[in-house]
Scaffold this active site. Structure first.
Site, PDB file in Angstrom:
ATOM      1  N   PHE A   2      11.164  14.723 -16.741  1.00 42.00           N
ATOM      2  CA  PHE A   2      10.650  15.303 -17.988  1.00 42.00           C
ATOM      3  C   PHE A   2      10.059  16.689 -17.799  1.00 42.00           C
ATOM      4  O   PHE A   2       9.874  17.427 -18.763  1.00 42.00           O
ATOM      5  CB  PHE A   2       9.585  14.361 -18.597  1.00 42.00           C
ATOM      6  CG  PHE A   2       8.237  14.461 -17.939  1.00 42.00           C
ATOM      7  CD1 PHE A   2       7.365  15.498 -18.252  1.00 42.00           C
ATOM      8  CD2 PHE A   2       7.825  13.535 -16.982  1.00 42.00           C
ATOM      9  CE1 PHE A   2       6.119  15.603 -17.639  1.00 42.00           C
ATOM     10  CE2 PHE A   2       6.587  13.637 -16.363  1.00 42.00           C
ATOM     11  CZ  PHE A   2       5.739  14.685 -16.694  1.00 42.00           C
ATOM     12  N   LYS A  11      22.358  12.666 -17.940  1.00 39.41           N
ATOM     13  CA  LYS A  11      21.389  11.776 -18.600  1.00 39.41           C
ATOM     14  C   LYS A  11      20.018  12.446 -18.509  1.00 39.41           C
ATOM     15  O   LYS A  11      19.332  12.380 -17.503  1.00 39.41           O
ATOM     16  CB  LYS A  11      21.337  10.390 -17.940  1.00 39.41           C
ATOM     17  CG  LYS A  11      20.648   9.406 -18.869  1.00 39.41           C
ATOM     18  CD  LYS A  11      19.676   8.475 -18.218  1.00 39.41           C
ATOM     19  CE  LYS A  11      18.390   8.986 -17.724  1.00 39.41           C
ATOM     20  NZ  LYS A  11      17.312   9.215 -18.703  1.00 39.41           N
ATOM     21  N   GLU A  20      14.375  10.677 -21.080  1.00 40.83           N
ATOM     22  CA  GLU A  20      14.197  10.132 -22.446  1.00 40.83           C
ATOM     23  C   GLU A  20      12.932  10.685 -23.102  1.00 40.83           C
ATOM     24  O   GLU A  20      12.749  10.562 -24.305  1.00 40.83           O
ATOM     25  CB  GLU A  20      14.180   8.596 -22.414  1.00 40.83           C
ATOM     26  CG  GLU A  20      13.009   7.954 -21.699  1.00 40.83           C
ATOM     27  CD  GLU A  20      13.163   7.909 -20.173  1.00 40.83           C
ATOM     28  OE1 GLU A  20      13.979   8.662 -19.618  1.00 40.83           O
ATOM     29  OE2 GLU A  20      12.429   7.120 -19.549  1.00 40.83           O
ATOM     30  N   SER A  46      10.661  10.986  -9.685  1.00 36.72           N
ATOM     31  CA  SER A  46       9.605  10.533  -8.776  1.00 36.72           C
ATOM     32  C   SER A  46      10.205   9.902  -7.515  1.00 36.72           C
ATOM     33  O   SER A  46      11.358   9.443  -7.530  1.00 36.72           O
ATOM     34  CB  SER A  46       8.716   9.524  -9.500  1.00 36.72           C
ATOM     35  OG  SER A  46       9.515   8.462  -9.953  1.00 36.72           O
ATOM     36  N   CYS A  50       6.598  19.587  -9.557  1.00 36.44           N
ATOM     37  CA  CYS A  50       6.801  19.060  -8.206  1.00 36.44           C
ATOM     38  C   CYS A  50       6.368  20.087  -7.163  1.00 36.44           C
ATOM     39  O   CYS A  50       6.248  19.773  -5.994  1.00 36.44           O
ATOM     40  CB  CYS A  50       8.248  18.680  -7.984  1.00 36.44           C
ATOM     41  SG  CYS A  50       9.316  20.106  -7.936  1.00 36.44           S
ATOM     42  N   GLU A  89       0.678  11.174  -5.680  1.00 35.03           N
ATOM     43  CA  GLU A  89       0.954  12.338  -6.528  1.00 35.03           C
ATOM     44  C   GLU A  89       0.270  12.109  -7.877  1.00 35.03           C
ATOM     45  O   GLU A  89       0.539  11.108  -8.543  1.00 35.03           O
ATOM     46  CB  GLU A  89       2.468  12.477  -6.725  1.00 35.03           C
ATOM     47  CG  GLU A  89       2.847  13.694  -7.534  1.00 35.03           C
ATOM     48  CD  GLU A  89       4.343  13.771  -7.833  1.00 35.03           C
ATOM     49  OE1 GLU A  89       4.968  12.721  -8.082  1.00 35.03           O
ATOM     50  OE2 GLU A  89       4.882  14.893  -7.824  1.00 35.03           O
TER      51      GLU A  89
HETATM   52  P1  NAD Z   1      10.870   9.513 -13.215  1.00 38.56           P
HETATM   53  O1  NAD Z   1      11.248   9.168 -11.832  1.00 38.56           O
HETATM   54  O2  NAD Z   1      10.010   8.580 -13.981  1.00 38.56           O
HETATM   55  O3  NAD Z   1      12.186   9.719 -14.107  1.00 38.56           O
HETATM   56  C1  NAD Z   1      13.240  10.578 -13.708  1.00 38.56           C
HETATM   57  C2  NAD Z   1      14.542  10.089 -14.324  1.00 38.56           C
HETATM   58  O4  NAD Z   1      14.823   8.773 -13.824  1.00 38.56           O
HETATM   59  C3  NAD Z   1      14.504   9.975 -15.845  1.00 38.56           C
HETATM   60  O5  NAD Z   1      15.723  10.438 -16.367  1.00 38.56           O
HETATM   61  C4  NAD Z   1      14.317   8.487 -16.087  1.00 38.56           C
HETATM   62  O6  NAD Z   1      14.919   8.053 -17.289  1.00 38.56           O
HETATM   63  C5  NAD Z   1      15.010   7.855 -14.896  1.00 38.56           C
HETATM   64  N1  NAD Z   1      14.403   6.577 -14.507  1.00 38.56           N
HETATM   65  C6  NAD Z   1      13.110   6.201 -14.666  1.00 38.56           C
HETATM   66  N2  NAD Z   1      12.917   4.963 -14.173  1.00 38.56           N
HETATM   67  C7  NAD Z   1      14.113   4.550 -13.685  1.00 38.56           C
HETATM   68  C8  NAD Z   1      14.562   3.356 -13.041  1.00 38.56           C
HETATM   69  N3  NAD Z   1      13.737   2.348 -12.781  1.00 38.56           N
HETATM   70  N4  NAD Z   1      15.851   3.294 -12.658  1.00 38.56           N
HETATM   71  C9  NAD Z   1      16.692   4.314 -12.892  1.00 38.56           C
HETATM   72  N5  NAD Z   1      16.325   5.461 -13.510  1.00 38.56           N
HETATM   73  C10 NAD Z   1      15.056   5.582 -13.900  1.00 38.56           C
HETATM   74  O7  NAD Z   1      10.227  10.985 -13.143  1.00 38.56           O
HETATM   75  P2  NAD Z   1       9.497  11.789 -14.312  1.00 38.56           P
HETATM   76  O8  NAD Z   1       8.178  11.163 -14.577  1.00 38.56           O
HETATM   77  O9  NAD Z   1      10.435  12.030 -15.436  1.00 38.56           O
HETATM   78  O10 NAD Z   1       9.307  13.204 -13.571  1.00 38.56           O
HETATM   79  C11 NAD Z   1       8.214  13.500 -12.736  1.00 38.56           C
HETATM   80  C12 NAD Z   1       8.546  13.320 -11.278  1.00 38.56           C
HETATM   81  O11 NAD Z   1       9.642  14.148 -10.930  1.00 38.56           O
HETATM   82  C13 NAD Z   1       7.404  13.755 -10.369  1.00 38.56           C
HETATM   83  O12 NAD Z   1       7.253  12.818  -9.340  1.00 38.56           O
HETATM   84  C14 NAD Z   1       7.868  15.092  -9.829  1.00 38.56           C
HETATM   85  O13 NAD Z   1       7.289  15.464  -8.595  1.00 38.56           O
HETATM   86  C15 NAD Z   1       9.338  14.869  -9.727  1.00 38.56           C
HETATM   87  N6  NAD Z   1      10.081  16.122  -9.670  1.00 38.56           N
HETATM   88  C16 NAD Z   1      10.656  16.470  -8.496  1.00 38.56           C
HETATM   89  C17 NAD Z   1      11.347  17.672  -8.374  1.00 38.56           C
HETATM   90  C18 NAD Z   1      11.985  18.054  -7.066  1.00 38.56           C
HETATM   91  O14 NAD Z   1      12.772  18.963  -7.043  1.00 38.56           O
HETATM   92  N7  NAD Z   1      11.671  17.389  -5.974  1.00 38.56           N
HETATM   93  C19 NAD Z   1      11.456  18.514  -9.483  1.00 38.56           C
HETATM   94  C20 NAD Z   1      10.867  18.124 -10.684  1.00 38.56           C
HETATM   95  C21 NAD Z   1      10.170  16.912 -10.771  1.00 38.56           C
END
Ligand code: NAD
Length: 495
Positions: free
Chosen positions: A149, A173, A176, A226, A281, A383
């Site tokens: 997000f 994808k 959401e 994450s 991140c 985090e």
């Molecule tokens: P998230 O892991 O909750 O969600 C990321 C994506 O995974 C979304 O599209 C979500 O719909 C999907 N998802 C969520 N739960 C899932 C599951 N159980 N199975 C399959 N797919 C699932 O992350 P977020 O809260 O949207 O974003 C924040 C996180 O992203 C932070 O931890 C941040 O550090 C990380 N991030 C990392 C980078 C990088 O380059 N390393 C860059 C930006 C953000």
């Protein structure tokens, strides 16, 4: 009226059939759209559309593929402010931060416009007498991207511009929580002349993601989110024979040396810790204060943190910092702050009780500093992903590097100093993939790999830059020998 949140399959914008999850304007806490929970049938339709579009797109000369991206770039510039406002409305970050988000995304498109030169192969003549060897790069086929997000514009654009210019087709994808900016951007790509089916959008959560991870026609998965989900995606995707790159969470250290320039380092840490309300991140979420810096930089940092104005970002008057993404995330961040205090941290800047009278239902947390944090505390390990800066104090550079290197993560780390020797030592020994010297957020630009290490990245080839091109292509090595000139050749005589 809620904003529509359609799927995009085979060039058609499709109204969702299934109910979904709310998309909020975090500044006011109101629902602005509903992101549909997709199902397996939509995943199958999107992957089939991408698979059907692949042969013709692969045969399209790279320079023509790049031309679509050139037109796309122009449209992104022309619609810049509209994208910025949409981004701010669904994410909550300030307009200035959204401009950065969209601008970074445009840079990815600019990089992708030049990718044909990186697709050029290699040839070695006479690997043996009369035998030549050449390596070329070809696309993989259908690739999929799953995005978080926190950068609604930039992160999807880390993925599909490179994938497409390399000749792949794609299923995106988006998160959401922020699907609207991603949709707006893909509408521009459609307008730029991308053929039907080359890029598709599906929405949803785990069911949709697992559908993509296990679909036999998906060749590669690009994920950002994450760490626990990144690990899951990497394990399931690779088990199903896919090429996978997964960016995960992070905890980034900023070292403040005793000789650091007070004003510049304060500005750098404030921007790193509280920019995008800490939902980055690359957030500099831990300041490691060395020796005398606790008397020089730290007091200024605390004072500047207390002055950060929090407020709604969806209007002309802009605050310094916006809201968090959801009410649940706000509560999670507040709980972590409480835990930090219970475990012994001091709180010289306390954003827990922040009141925003013009937007009382927004998901706000004020800028917070937890001081005297120790390694064993929950806030040192987890985090937080909110506007919370941990402060840890150490005696010297060795201790600071050792402390930072104990982290499981490895996205970024920075040092503020006037000493070239200290900076060199830090750069050499720090255990992470992106290093800042007098730079608070050392996020690499489009032309370099976005280079997480350890639990901040799973895979072999990172997003962006040359590695991005390598990820979205496979090499073919041809070794050739010709025995005769052939009958049609009238210019040479057989020897
Ligand atoms: P998230 O892991 O909750 O969600 C990321 C994506 O995974 C979304 O599209 C979500 O719909 C999907 N998802 C969520 N739960 C899932 C599951 N159980 N199975 C399959 N797919 C699932 O992350 P977020 O809260 O949207 O974003 C924040 C996180 O992203 C932070 O931890 C941040 O550090 C990380 N991030 C990392 C980078 C990088 O380059 N390393 C860059 C930006 C953000």
């Amino acid at each position: 009226m809620l904003e529509p949140c359609p799927l995009f399959i085979n060039g058609e914008w499709i109204a969702p059939k299934l109910p979904g999850t709310p998309v909020f304007n975090p500044s006011i806490g109101e629902v602005i759209a509903e992101c549909p929970a997709g199902g397996i049938s939509e995943v199958n339709a999107a992957v089939e559309a991408a698979a059907a579009a692949f042969p013709a797109w692969m045969e399209t000369p790279p320079v023509e593929r790049a031309r679509v991206l050139f037109r796309f770039r122009t449209l992104l510039e022309e619609n810049f402010e509209d994208l910025v406002r949409c981004n701010t409305r669904e994410h909550g970050k300030t307009l200035a931060e959204s401009r950065g988000d969209v601008k970074r995304g445009i840079e990815m498109v600019e990089f992708a416009c030049g990718v044909p030169s990186l697709l050029m192969g290699e040839v070695l003549e006479n690997v043996a007498r009369g035998i030549d060897c050449e390596a070329i790069r070809q696309p993989l086929g259908v690739c999929a991207g799953i995005t978080p997000f926190n950068f609604p514009a930039m992160v999807p654009l880390w993925m599909y511009p490179i994938a497409l210019v390399c000749g792949n087709t794609f299923v995106l994808k988006p998160s959401e929580k922020v699907p609207l900016t991603a949709i707006k951007i893909v509408r521009l790509l459609e307008k730029a002349g991308l053929p039907k089916g080359v890029l598709n959008i599906v929405h949803g959560g785990r069911e949709v993601v697992d559908g993509l991870l296990t679909h036999p026609k998906v060749r590669a998965i690009s994920f950002v989110g994450s760490t626990p989900i990144a690990k899951h995606i990497y394990e399931v995707g690779t088990k199903h024979g896919k090429r996978v790159q997964c960016g995960g969470g992070a905890k980034n250290f900023v070292l403040l040396m005793p000789d650091a320039d007070v004003q510049n380092s304060t500005r750098g840490v404030i921007e790193a810790a509280f920019g995008c309300a800490g939902e980055r991140c690359m957030a500099g979420s831990t300041a490691v204060v060395l020796g005398e810096a606790e008397k020089t930089v730290l007091p200024t940092l605390i004072e500047a943190t207390r002055k950060i104005r929090v407020g709604p970002t969806d209007r002309e008057a802009q605050p310094d910092m916006g809201a968090l993404i959801t009410k649940q995330h706000r509560e999670h961040v507040l709980e972590l702050i409480e835990t930090g205090v219970k475990e012994g941290a001091k709180i010289p800047a306390d954003g827990r009780g922040v009141k925003v009278s013009e937007a009382p239902n927004g998901f706000f947390v004020g800028a917070t500093i937890l001081d005297h944090v120790r390694n064993t505390m929950t806030v040192a390990r987890e985090e937080i992903f909110g506007p919370v800066l941990n402060v840890m104090r150490v005696k010297d550079l060795d201790a600071a590097i050792e402390l930072a290197n104990r982290s499981n993560y490895g996205n970024g780390a920075s040092i503020f100093t006037r000493s070239g020797k200290a900076a060199r030592e830090f750069k050499h020994r720090i255990n992470c993939g992106m290093v800042g010297i007098n730079i608070g957020v050392p996020a690499s630009m489009a032309w370099f790999a976005f280079n997480g290490w350890n639990d901040s990245f799973f895979g072999d080839l990172h997003m962006q830059g040359r590695e991005g091109v390598q990820f979205f292509t496979q090499q073919k090595v041809t070794t050739s020998r010709w025995f005769s000139y052939g009958e049609g050749d009238i210019w040479h005589k057989e020897k």
